[in-house]
Design a protein around this motif. Sequence first.
Motif, short mmCIF file in Angstrom:
data_model
loop_
_atom_site.label_atom_id
_atom_site.label_comp_id
_atom_site.label_asym_id
_atom_site.label_seq_id
_atom_site.Cartn_x
_atom_site.Cartn_y
_atom_site.Cartn_z
N GLN A 36 2.51 -46.44 -37.97
CA GLN A 36 1.13 -46.45 -37.47
C GLN A 36 1.03 -45.92 -36.06
O GLN A 36 -0.06 -45.65 -35.56
N ALA A 37 2.15 -45.77 -35.38
CA ALA A 37 2.16 -45.27 -34.01
C ALA A 37 2.11 -43.74 -34.00
O ALA A 37 2.63 -43.08 -34.92
N ALA A 38 1.50 -43.18 -32.98
CA ALA A 38 1.43 -41.73 -32.85
C ALA A 38 1.66 -41.35 -31.39
O ALA A 38 1.16 -42.02 -30.48
N CYS A 39 2.44 -40.28 -31.17
CA CYS A 39 2.72 -39.79 -29.82
C CYS A 39 2.38 -38.31 -29.74
O CYS A 39 2.63 -37.56 -30.69
N PHE A 40 1.85 -37.91 -28.59
CA PHE A 40 1.42 -36.53 -28.40
C PHE A 40 1.78 -36.07 -26.99
O PHE A 40 1.89 -36.87 -26.06
N LEU A 41 1.92 -34.74 -26.86
CA LEU A 41 2.22 -34.13 -25.58
C LEU A 41 1.11 -33.13 -25.24
O LEU A 41 0.49 -32.56 -26.13
N PRO A 42 0.87 -32.90 -23.95
CA PRO A 42 -0.14 -31.91 -23.57
C PRO A 42 0.36 -30.50 -23.89
O PRO A 42 1.54 -30.31 -24.23
#
Length: 270
Positions: free
Chosen positions: A209-215
């Motif tokens: 359920q976790a989500a990680c993003f980068l610019p």
Amino acid sequence: MSDAGMSGEVGEESAGNPGESPIPSVKRRALRAGAAVAAAVLLGVGIGVGIIKSQYRQTSATPAAHTPAAAPSPGAARPSYGAQSDGTHFGAMRDLLLPVPTGFALGPDDGVYGDDTELTKDQIDGYLDDRVAELPKDQRDKVKAALQAQGHQAAGVRSYRSSDGALVATVWLDRFDKQAVEAANAFDAAMGSDSGLFRQGPAVPGHQQAACFLPPLRPSNPIDELDCTAGVGDMLVTMHVEGVAPLPKSEAVSIFRQQLERLAVPGATA
């Protein structure tokens, strides 16, 4: 999402005196963990709700395997903090926040909120103002009222600086109505993956359920960033990380994973 667009400011500040840590003190506004809820309010019943429903179905359809928190045995003393089987958390926000891990120390203040803080009722009112500050003036009161209607009960922040000074992670916990947490996390994840504004970040092992993003990638910038979001019962968890490029993503993800496990709901499978 949190303020991922701040890296230009960071790059300018990080060109300080030789020998100083390349990660500056955090001067940006505090992470607005409920910004996704605000965006959903503004989008109303149109495409935003469709994204929320679609993304939540995807993230909740296949439960991820992880070790749930053990339920207290009958007759055992109630712990001072933790989660009930229905997903509601109890205890002080500072207890629910991850203690400083080995190899880290408390990091810089996140705006006016400090580096290890459970917000008071008065601070929460200002915190909600802070999260809607960039909206058009005629929308601010509407969105703030909607955020309050979602049952925002508490908030806490803790920042962590690695021993070499090359990475700073700031974690926010926001306690909302459980359905609002689900919607906010799903909206954040959908915006990160579907908007085209971010690079896909690393997975968080055991927490689908976790989500990680980068610019967007800026090769000339010596600082990289990472944002992660997850919902655990009535707790919305967000993390913003700044570090020397290339960002040590495994260290950042480890902090987020440990934080989610500290909040784990007894008997949960996702």
